[in-house]
Write a protein that holds these residues in place. Structure first.
Motif, PDB file in Angstrom:
ATOM      1  N   LYS A 189      17.143 -58.832  26.347  1.00  0.00           N
ATOM      2  CA  LYS A 189      17.455 -60.223  25.973  1.00  0.00           C
ATOM      3  C   LYS A 189      18.629 -60.291  24.993  1.00  0.00           C
ATOM      4  O   LYS A 189      19.123 -61.374  24.689  1.00  0.00           O
ATOM      5  CB  LYS A 189      16.225 -60.904  25.366  1.00  0.00           C
ATOM      6  N   ASP A 224      24.481 -61.127  26.536  1.00  0.00           N
ATOM      7  CA  ASP A 224      25.070 -62.461  26.638  1.00  0.00           C
ATOM      8  C   ASP A 224      24.449 -63.193  27.838  1.00  0.00           C
ATOM      9  O   ASP A 224      24.143 -62.586  28.859  1.00  0.00           O
ATOM     10  CB  ASP A 224      26.587 -62.277  26.866  1.00  0.00           C
ATOM     11  N   ARG A 225      24.284 -64.506  27.680  1.00  0.00           N
ATOM     12  CA  ARG A 225      23.658 -65.303  28.756  1.00  0.00           C
ATOM     13  C   ARG A 225      24.365 -65.148  30.099  1.00  0.00           C
ATOM     14  O   ARG A 225      23.740 -65.130  31.155  1.00  0.00           O
ATOM     15  CB  ARG A 225      23.686 -66.792  28.375  1.00  0.00           C
TER      16      ARG A 225
END
Length: 232
Positions: free
Chosen positions: A22, A25-26
């Motif tokens: 997690k 980076d998105r």
């Protein structure tokens, strides 16, 4: 039974328990969405571990990216991470191959300065110069443009073309008011090549100009200036 080399590469280094994936980076996580859930989670953890280690232990970071690549070699983001880790670990031919693959997949030109530097490291300055002349470089952000300028000047220097190296840097924003690291590095490279060209007075001035904006002491400009002052 001991693992074969291929098995060891596939398994990768042990994953630290505190790395969940997690941390990524998105945009990277989004690119892993097409994989089955468990596989995506494993790839994400290897990429996150690589990111955490790349500065202090680039070789282990590279091994983590190889484990990610073994599971998801058709994803540009995985090939990009493998290329960047290979570059950090000094595996320049591998870095070049991975970044070329990533570029074929996503058309991105961000990797061009690293690819050009790989050519330099492999003793191919002419190839580095070819990449430096890519049309897309004109649209780079200032930092990326500076990276390419540094590689281009370095390639000229590798070929013994000190005057051309200086001209390359003189076209860059050496007098920028910014104190960003890329300005520091441009000024330092310019001073360094001036000294190599025997222009000690000019080199001294530019080492001082570098030191004046090098708040984070990225370079040894102050020491270089001192050495030149002793010589004169």
């Amino acid at each position: 039974m001991p693992r074969t080399v291929d098995q060891a590469k596939y398994d990768g280094p042990e994953l630290p328990e505190d790395i969940t994936g997690k941390e990524l980076d998105r945009s990277v996580i989004a690119q892993l969405k097409g994989l089955p859930e468990k596989l995506a989670a494993r790839v994400a953890r290897h990429l996150a571990a690589a990111g955490a280690l790349i500065d202090e232990d680039p070789e282990t970071a590279y091994q983590h990216t190889l484990a990610a690549r073994a599971r998801a070699q058709r994803l540009a983001v995985v090939r990009e991470a493998t290329g960047e880790a290979a570059y950090a670990a000094g595996h320049y031919a591998e870095a070049l191959a991975e970044l070329r693959a990533a570029k074929r997949m996503n058309g991105a030109t961000d990797y061009l300065p690293i690819m050009a530097d790989c050519h330099r490291a492999l003793g191919q300055p002419e190839q580095a110069l070819k990449l430096a002349k890519s049309p897309s470089v004109a649209n780079f952000a200032p930092e990326a443009k500076a990276e390419m300028t540094l590689v281009e000047a370095g390639a000229r220097r590798d070929m013994g073309q000190l005057d051309a190296a200086l001209r390359t840097l003189e076209l860059a924003p050496l007098m920028s008011k910014s104190r960003a690291s890329w300005v520091v590095r441009l000024r330092y490279a310019y001073a360094d090549i001036l000294e190599a060209a025997g222009r000690h007075g000019d080199a001294l001035a530019w080492f001082h100009r570098t030191h004046a904006i090098d708040g984070e002491q990225l370079t040894d400009a102050a020491e270089r200036a001192e050495m030149l002052e002793r010589k004169s």
